[in-house]
Enzyme design. Structure first.
Site, PDB file in Angstrom:
ATOM      1  N   CYS A  55      54.513  50.107  28.731  1.00  0.00           N
ATOM      2  CA  CYS A  55      53.285  50.894  28.589  1.00  0.00           C
ATOM      3  C   CYS A  55      52.456  50.861  29.871  1.00  0.00           C
ATOM      4  CB  CYS A  55      52.475  50.334  27.420  1.00  0.00           C
ATOM      5  SG  CYS A  55      50.788  50.955  27.313  1.00  0.00           S
ATOM      6  N   TYR A 184      51.204  62.254  28.953  1.00  0.00           N
ATOM      7  CA  TYR A 184      51.512  62.228  27.519  1.00  0.00           C
ATOM      8  C   TYR A 184      51.174  63.558  26.856  1.00  0.00           C
ATOM      9  CZ  TYR A 184      52.387  57.255  27.927  1.00  0.00           C
ATOM     10  OH  TYR A 184      52.923  56.049  28.288  1.00  0.00           O
TER      11      TYR A 184
END
Length: 316
Positions: A55, A184
């Site tokens: 992440c 994203y």
């Protein structure tokens, strides 16, 4: 289907009707402070982090830990590279019971224990107060800033110098939605309009950063600061993951001379390269997002920044 907790129960997250991916805001926004009567005082060995090496939001937090020398003060539970239908999976092989937190299988169980009626996303990073059992914060930018300043015994450079704070905050705002969230928004878009809007903003902002870094060693000037640790994780993942997986393929970071120099210089720093695990990162994205990559095949990858960084980590 992405999962979330609704009144403490694991449920499917409602889909966006306009095809746009929107990140849910963090509900936990506590702060570690230095004064003695603080709800979360700056006590070494009191706090625990749940992080993923894949992440980029977690990577920024891990970079602060590494650069500020906080690894002996704050313990970590790591996530498995591949997510399940129930969300983040805790890496059982890396779990250390000496850290004093319960052994769970899934991250959502940590949320349920800390806030039984919680409604919201199940995200990393999670900063936990081991003394109370409560969650301090799930907002990565807050965690980076508080860890960078709360512990006076920490080593490392000042990541938020007073004379650069205004510029650091300006740059953080510049990159937040178009770049850090933008990759994203492009990758998880379910409409052509949403995808094109996200990709256009990504490259418009990369052009601005390329111009900026022609004249600056780091984003805010000649010193490494907090905003560099926010941008670097996204740029590191751009060519090895986002170009292919998220269809952000108008240009690579390798096509930008100043940005390429910037990423290479940061990746060569010992306290930064120790936080990079490209095989783990690529396994996470290509094998976790089956709605994007149903076969779970991990592509070979470009011989650009991936090839530049991989030898530093001993990757074949």
């Amino acid at each position: 289907m992405t999962k979330m907790l609704i009144n403490g129960i694991l449920r499917d997250k409602p889909a966006q009707t306009d095809g746009r991916f929107e990140r849910l805001p963090s509900r936990f926004r506590g702060w570690i402070q230095t004064h003695g009567d603080a709800e979360f005082p700056a006590e070494p060995n009191r706090y625990h982090l749940y992080l993923s090496k894949a992440c980029p939001w977690c990577h920024g937090v891990d970079l602060v830990l590494s650069i500020k020398g906080l690894r002996d003060m704050i313990s970590i539970t790591w996530m498995d590279p591949v997510m399940s239908e129930s969300g983040w999976v805790i890496d059982q092989k890396a779990f250390d019971p000496a850290h004093g937190v319960p052994r769970n299988r899934y991250l959502y169980e940590v949320y349920q224990r800390a806030a039984p009626d919680y409604t919201g996303a199940i995200t990393v990073p999670v900063l936990l107060d081991r003394k109370s059992g409560g969650i301090v914060s799930t907002e990565s930018a807050d965690i980076m800033r508080m860890l960078g300043h709360a512990f006076s015994d920490a080593a490392g450079p000042d990541l938020l110098p007073k004379d650069l704070r205004q510029e650091i905050d300006r740059l953080a705002d510049l990159i937040q939605n178009p770049i850090r969230n933008g990759v994203y928004r492009a990758g998880f878009a379910t409409s052509q309009t949403a995808y094109c809007d996200a990709v256009t903003k990504i490259y418009d902002t990369l052009d601005i950063l390329e111009d900026l870094l022609r004249d600056r060693r780091y984003l805010a000037g000649d010193r490494l600061t907090e905003v560099d640790l926010k941008l670097f994780p996204t740029l590191l993942r751009f060519d090895p993951v986002y170009v292919t997986h998220f269809k952000i393929d108008r240009a690579r970071i390798a096509d930008y001379p100043a940005l390429s120099r910037y990423v290479a210089e940061l990746a060569a720093r010992p306290e930064i390269v120790e936080t990079i695990d490209l095989p783990h990162i690529r396994e996470h994205y290509f094998r976790s997002h089956r709605h994007i990559n149903p076969t779970g095949i991990i592509p070979i990858g470009p011989m650009s920044l991936y090839a530049l960084v991989a030898p530093m980590k001993g990757v074949a």
